[in-house]
Design a protein around this motif. Structure first.
Motif, PDB file in Angstrom:
ATOM      1  N   UNK A 132       0.835  -1.199   0.000  1.00  0.00           N
ATOM      2  CA  UNK A 132       0.000   0.000   0.000  1.00  0.00           C
ATOM      3  C   UNK A 132       0.875   1.257   0.000  1.00  0.00           C
ATOM      4  N   UNK A 133       1.363   1.605  -1.187  1.00  0.00           N
ATOM      5  CA  UNK A 133       2.231   2.766  -1.340  1.00  0.00           C
ATOM      6  C   UNK A 133       1.526   4.086  -1.021  1.00  0.00           C
ATOM      7  N   UNK A 134       0.233   4.164  -1.307  1.00  0.00           N
ATOM      8  CA  UNK A 134      -0.510   5.398  -1.017  1.00  0.00           C
ATOM      9  C   UNK A 134      -0.509   5.673   0.478  1.00  0.00           C
ATOM     10  N   UNK A 142       2.087  13.714   4.802  1.00  0.00           N
ATOM     11  CA  UNK A 142       0.962  14.453   5.362  1.00  0.00           C
ATOM     12  C   UNK A 142       0.100  15.112   4.297  1.00  0.00           C
ATOM     13  N   UNK A 143       0.138  14.595   3.080  1.00  0.00           N
ATOM     14  CA  UNK A 143      -0.627  15.163   1.970  1.00  0.00           C
ATOM     15  C   UNK A 143      -1.654  14.166   1.461  1.00  0.00           C
ATOM     16  N   UNK A 144      -2.682  14.689   0.829  1.00  0.00           N
ATOM     17  CA  UNK A 144      -3.731  13.842   0.249  1.00  0.00           C
ATOM     18  C   UNK A 144      -3.200  13.136  -0.996  1.00  0.00           C
ATOM     19  N   UNK A 145      -3.544  11.861  -1.150  1.00  0.00           N
ATOM     20  CA  UNK A 145      -3.145  11.100  -2.320  1.00  0.00           C
ATOM     21  C   UNK A 145      -4.335  10.267  -2.822  1.00  0.00           C
ATOM     22  N   UNK A 146      -4.315   9.984  -4.124  1.00  0.00           N
ATOM     23  CA  UNK A 146      -5.381   9.166  -4.707  1.00  0.00           C
ATOM     24  C   UNK A 146      -4.809   8.347  -5.852  1.00  0.00           C
ATOM     25  N   UNK A 147      -5.432   7.195  -6.120  1.00  0.00           N
ATOM     26  CA  UNK A 147      -4.951   6.347  -7.194  1.00  0.00           C
ATOM     27  C   UNK A 147      -5.471   4.929  -7.067  1.00  0.00           C
ATOM     28  N   UNK A 266      -7.661  -0.373 -25.966  1.00  0.00           N
ATOM     29  CA  UNK A 266      -6.939  -0.938 -24.832  1.00  0.00           C
ATOM     30  C   UNK A 266      -6.118   0.156 -24.167  1.00  0.00           C
ATOM     31  N   UNK A 267      -6.255   0.269 -22.854  1.00  0.00           N
ATOM     32  CA  UNK A 267      -5.499   1.256 -22.087  1.00  0.00           C
ATOM     33  C   UNK A 267      -4.719   0.565 -20.973  1.00  0.00           C
ATOM     34  N   UNK A 268      -3.427   0.891 -20.823  1.00  0.00           N
ATOM     35  CA  UNK A 268      -2.677   0.326 -19.695  1.00  0.00           C
ATOM     36  C   UNK A 268      -3.211   0.876 -18.377  1.00  0.00           C
ATOM     37  N   UNK A 269      -3.235   0.052 -17.356  1.00  0.00           N
ATOM     38  CA  UNK A 269      -3.686   0.465 -16.026  1.00  0.00           C
ATOM     39  C   UNK A 269      -2.461   0.522 -15.113  1.00  0.00           C
ATOM     40  N   UNK A 270      -2.260   1.676 -14.477  1.00  0.00           N
ATOM     41  CA  UNK A 270      -1.116   1.886 -13.592  1.00  0.00           C
ATOM     42  C   UNK A 270      -1.584   2.029 -12.152  1.00  0.00           C
ATOM     43  N   UNK A 274       2.940   4.109 -10.234  1.00  0.00           N
ATOM     44  CA  UNK A 274       3.290   4.282 -11.641  1.00  0.00           C
ATOM     45  C   UNK A 274       3.668   3.011 -12.355  1.00  0.00           C
ATOM     46  N   UNK A 275       3.441   1.868 -11.761  1.00  0.00           N
ATOM     47  CA  UNK A 275       3.747   0.588 -12.388  1.00  0.00           C
ATOM     48  C   UNK A 275       2.511   0.055 -13.101  1.00  0.00           C
ATOM     49  N   UNK A 276       2.708  -0.435 -14.332  1.00  0.00           N
ATOM     50  CA  UNK A 276       1.575  -1.023 -15.043  1.00  0.00           C
ATOM     51  C   UNK A 276       1.199  -2.345 -14.392  1.00  0.00           C
ATOM     52  N   UNK A 277      -0.055  -2.456 -14.004  1.00  0.00           N
ATOM     53  CA  UNK A 277      -0.530  -3.669 -13.348  1.00  0.00           C
ATOM     54  C   UNK A 277      -1.571  -4.407 -14.187  1.00  0.00           C
ATOM     55  N   UNK A 278      -2.022  -3.792 -15.260  1.00  0.00           N
ATOM     56  CA  UNK A 278      -3.043  -4.463 -16.053  1.00  0.00           C
ATOM     57  C   UNK A 278      -3.437  -3.685 -17.286  1.00  0.00           C
ATOM     58  N   UNK A 279      -4.559  -4.070 -17.853  1.00  0.00           N
ATOM     59  CA  UNK A 279      -5.078  -3.464 -19.081  1.00  0.00           C
ATOM     60  C   UNK A 279      -6.588  -3.301 -18.936  1.00  0.00           C
TER      61      UNK A 279
END
Length: 372
Positions: A132-134, A142-147, A266-270, A274-279
């Motif tokens: 869980x990098x987020x 201490x900042x908001x993150x999303x992804x 087809x779109x890569x899913x990151x 920033x690592x591609x994990x799927x499509x």
């Protein structure tokens, strides 16, 4: 070579060549217009899906901010009082789940320890730092993150924010998330797209430990990916195959399912790191575009045929009716030595030849005719 045969043949051949050339060029332009429209459709599909993903991320953040700002929640989390925290968040989470499709809510202690899963309060604390990098990033900065991140239960779209007590001291983090499946189903309902999410099998096996063994069946496997969710499984199985899915950049192609042509994007899913994990595959029925292009080709061919027939008819009428027949009549008169004064012609050139002949026709011939 006789003019009566060579002239019409040359003109008719020229007409056929010119009309055929115009028809081919028109057909090429029509194809290009159809291709341009399809490219625009692919661009629209891409923008819609990316917009829906951004909307989901923003929805997760907005929902998390509502709960994180509640005074009772702040106090209970700061005191590490799970019972009080469950009581303070239960109703608010239920509302967010029913209205906005929120599927997960979780509190973390720094750096990345799960303290309470509101959606599953009986689950014990767990160290999330391996995947869980987020959460690590939010507690570090201490900042908001999303992804997007893969978790033990699958894959979700997260909005994570830092938590503080009433004095402003950092106490950990809180997040809410939406699942991909309902998002894809909602997008299909709104826009008519068929969609499929494919995640790399090795990533799922390493992280999504809660998934059942049958999830990794051959029916769900596409190359090195596992189908995580599809809005139309049978169709997506036809449209997305192991020879098309291995992409690192956005890709498009056309493929038929049954007798129906589909445009597939087809779109890569990151993930958040920033690592591609799927499509992500998005498909749209292109029957209307293809049908219009086919109809245009038929109409162009029909118009070309009619044009050739009409122009050939006009050429034959002009060449034979206005030129060759008067010339033939004039030639017959001249060979017989007869007068051409009563020869009917609408061609000035033929009339000039007839007048010139009359001026030079032997006088004897004219006197004889006059005496008769």
């Amino acid at each position: 070579m006789k003019f009566s045969k060579s002239a019409p043949a040359i003109l008719i051949t020229s007409i056929i060549v010119v009309v055929a050339t115009i028809s081919i060029i028109s057909n090429i332009i029509s194809h290009r217009m159809a291709a341009s429209f399809e490219e625009g459709t692919f661009a629209m599909m891409s923008e819609i899906v990316q917009s829906k993903l951004r909307e989901a991320e923003n929805k997760a953040i907005a929902s998390a901010e509502i709960i994180a700002a509640m005074p009772d929640v702040k106090r209970a989390f700061a005191a590490h009082d799970k019972a009080a925290l469950v009581a303070a968040t239960k109703d608010a989470y239920t509302i967010q789940e029913e209205k906005y499709g929120i599927s997960q809510a979780q509190f973390h202690l720094a750096p990345a320890t799960s303290f309470l899963r509101v959606h599953n309060p009986d689950r014990p604390a767990e160290d999330l730092s391996k995947y869980r990098q987020i959460v690590l990033e939010v507690n570090r900065t201490g900042a908001i993150r999303k992804g997007i991140e893969v978790t033990t239960s699958g894959i979700g779209i997260f909005g994570t924010l830092p938590m503080t007590d009433e004095t402003g001291k950092a106490t950990g983090s809180f997040e809410m998330a939406l699942e991909f499946g309902p998002l894809l189903d909602e997008t299909k309902k709104a826009y008519g797209f068929e969609m499929g999410l494919y995640i790399e099998e090795s990533i799922l096996r390493d992280t999504a430990t809660s998934l059942k063994a049958e999830f990794y069946s051959d029916q769900n496997r596409v190359g090195k990916f596992i189908k995580f969710h599809a809005t139309h499984e049978a169709l997506m199985r036809t449209l997305v195959t192991s020879d098309t899915i291995n992409i690192t950049d956005e890709a498009t192609y056309l493929r038929e399912a049954g007798d129906t042509p589909y445009g597939v994007l087809l779109q890569p899913v990151y993930n958040y790191a920033g690592k591609q994990i799927g499509v992500l595959a998005i498909a749209k029925n292109f029957s209307d575009t293809r049908s219009a292009d086919g109809q245009a080709m038929i109409l162009q061919a029909l118009l070309g045929f009619i044009s050739v027939v009409l122009l050939i008819g006009i050429v034959l009428m002009v060449v034979r009716g206005l030129l060759l027949r008067p010339l033939q009549a004039l030639t017959a008169r001249m060979e017989a030595g007869e007068s051409t004064e009563d020869l009917a012609t609408v061609s000035t050139e033929v009339q000039q030849i007839a007048d010139y002949y009359e001026q030079r026709r032997p006088t004897k011939g004219r006197d004889t005719e006059g005496a008769a």
